[in-house]
Design an enzyme around this catalytic site. Structure first.
Site, PDB file in Angstrom:
ATOM      1  N   MET A 222       0.827  -1.206   0.000  1.00  0.00           N
ATOM      2  CA  MET A 222       0.000   0.000   0.000  1.00  0.00           C
ATOM      3  C   MET A 222       0.864   1.260   0.000  1.00  0.00           C
ATOM      4  O   MET A 222       0.368   2.360   0.241  1.00  0.00           O
ATOM      5  CB  MET A 222      -0.947   0.018   1.204  1.00  0.00           C
ATOM      6  CG  MET A 222      -2.008  -1.055   1.152  1.00  0.00           C
ATOM      7  SD  MET A 222      -3.498  -0.669   2.103  1.00  0.00           S
ATOM      8  CE  MET A 222      -2.813  -0.364   3.724  1.00  0.00           C
TER       9      MET A 222
ATOM     10  N   HIS B 279       8.821   1.018   3.945  1.00  0.00           N
ATOM     11  CA  HIS B 279       9.920   0.998   4.904  1.00  0.00           C
ATOM     12  C   HIS B 279      10.846  -0.167   4.541  1.00  0.00           C
ATOM     13  O   HIS B 279      10.629  -0.872   3.540  1.00  0.00           O
ATOM     14  CB  HIS B 279       9.398   0.874   6.333  1.00  0.00           C
ATOM     15  CG  HIS B 279       8.443  -0.258   6.556  1.00  0.00           C
ATOM     16  ND1 HIS B 279       8.822  -1.580   6.490  1.00  0.00           N
ATOM     17  CD2 HIS B 279       7.109  -0.269   6.835  1.00  0.00           C
ATOM     18  CE1 HIS B 279       7.785  -2.365   6.734  1.00  0.00           C
ATOM     19  NE2 HIS B 279       6.721  -1.600   6.936  1.00  0.00           N
TER      20      HIS B 279
ATOM     21  N   HIS C  38       9.348  -3.643   3.644  1.00  0.00           N
ATOM     22  CA  HIS C  38       8.863  -3.808   2.277  1.00  0.00           C
ATOM     23  C   HIS C  38      10.023  -4.045   1.315  1.00  0.00           C
ATOM     24  O   HIS C  38       9.957  -4.906   0.435  1.00  0.00           O
ATOM     25  CB  HIS C  38       8.110  -2.550   1.817  1.00  0.00           C
ATOM     26  CG  HIS C  38       6.856  -2.259   2.553  1.00  0.00           C
ATOM     27  ND1 HIS C  38       6.718  -1.157   3.371  1.00  0.00           N
ATOM     28  CD2 HIS C  38       5.669  -2.913   2.599  1.00  0.00           C
ATOM     29  CE1 HIS C  38       5.500  -1.140   3.885  1.00  0.00           C
ATOM     30  NE2 HIS C  38       4.847  -2.197   3.436  1.00  0.00           N
TER      31      HIS C  38
ATOM     32  N   ARG D 290       2.601   2.315   9.835  1.00  0.00           N
ATOM     33  CA  ARG D 290       1.864   3.101  10.827  1.00  0.00           C
ATOM     34  C   ARG D 290       2.740   3.537  12.000  1.00  0.00           C
ATOM     35  O   ARG D 290       2.285   4.326  12.836  1.00  0.00           O
ATOM     36  CB  ARG D 290       0.641   2.326  11.311  1.00  0.00           C
ATOM     37  CG  ARG D 290      -0.450   2.202  10.231  1.00  0.00           C
ATOM     38  CD  ARG D 290      -1.729   1.567  10.761  1.00  0.00           C
ATOM     39  NE  ARG D 290      -2.814   1.681   9.806  1.00  0.00           N
ATOM     40  CZ  ARG D 290      -3.157   0.758   8.914  1.00  0.00           C
ATOM     41  NH1 ARG D 290      -2.454  -0.365   8.845  1.00  0.00           N
ATOM     42  NH2 ARG D 290      -4.169   0.936   8.080  1.00  0.00           N
TER      43      ARG D 290
END
Length: 279
Positions: free
Chosen positions: A26, A30, A33, A184
């Site tokens: 999405m 960071h 990923h 998040r």
């Protein structure tokens, strides 16, 4: 590296390849990923990452509208780790009309844990992932272990739908203090960031109890809930489950090496964090 925004253009770019390795994201990337992309690269003959914030997996009160969209920075990071193609469709490209057809995973797996506290979440995840699989037609797809239940739901979907895709799980990447990397985490204040590591430490405490031979999972879970609540967290769950199906262990045969996983989800301030540890 190509950045592609339309389905026909992506299919044209992939026509010469027969073993794409795919990492759906999405965005707001960071190092976790990027590690998945690096893991994907040697698997196929082209590496594809998607960036799409999927409305279908957000509840009305959740952070769909405020979720960071950082496409330019994300593309720079992906290019630096050797990604070949970024597929970054807008919502009209992926959902040109209301998505009336959805993928409904079985309740026994999808309506527990994350699915209990985020109703419909896994229907949204499965629908977008299945659609992306249809578009990219990967031979391999790589998902992170931090989203433990999600990768299990997707793995079962691929198996039951007979999709010719091998699901590969990448290990959870952590900061130096042990906090699981998450997009998040950027929502956390400085004080919250210092406190956030307590989620992984609490899970480690649960895992240690199991490794010592304790089988009273209710007591282990209660102690963990009280520990985090006492520090100002709002836990959704801190629980011991069987790896095979994410159900609670039933008897002595369910305990032992490589059989269990501890999972947690809790809010710290306004930020909801999840983590897990296999035992």
């Amino acid at each position: 590296m190509q950045v592609i925004h339309s389905i026909p253009a992506l299919r044209a770019a992939l026509r010469q390849h027969d073993r794409p390795a795919f990492v759906p994201t999405m965005g707001n990337l960071h190092d976790g990923h990027l590690a998945l992309v690096e893991q994907a690269r040697p698997l196929g003959d082209v590496t594809v990452a998607s960036i799409f914030v999927n409305r279908l997996q957000f509840l009305p009160h959740e952070d769909f509208n405020t979720y960071p969209r950082t496409l330019e920075a994300d593309c720079a990071k992906l290019e630096a780790v050797g990604c070949d193609i970024v597929f970054a469709p807008d919502e009209k490209e992926l959902y040109p009309e209301a998505q009336g057809y959805t993928v409904q995973p079985p309740s026994a797996l999808a309506d527990i844990l994350e699915g209990k506290f985020r109703p419909g979440f896994f229907t949204g995840v499965c629908t977008v992932v299945h659609k992306l699989f249809n578009i990219v037609q990967p031979r391999y797809a790589v998902f992170g272990a931090k989203d433990y239940q999600q990768q299990m739901v997707i793995r079962r979907m691929v198996s039951q739908m007979a999709l010719p895709i091998e699901i590969v799980t990448g290990p959870t990447r952590r900061a130096a203090d042990g906090l699981a990397l998450s997009s998040r985490n950027g929502y956390l204040s400085t004080a919250e960031r210092a406190e956030a590591v307590q989620l992984s430490r609490t899970l480690q405490g649960m895992a240690s109890a199991l490794q010592r031979g304790e089988h009273n999972t209710a007591a282990i879970e209660l102690h963990a809930l009280q520990t985090l609540s006492g520090r100002g967290w709002q836990p959704d769950y801190l629980t011991v489950r069987r790896r095979v199906d994410l159900q609670p262990p039933k008897g002595p045969e369910d305990f032992g090496p490589d059989k269990l996983v501890v999972l947690g989800a809790a809010k710290l301030g306004k930020t909801r964090l999840i983590d897990n540890l296999e035992v």
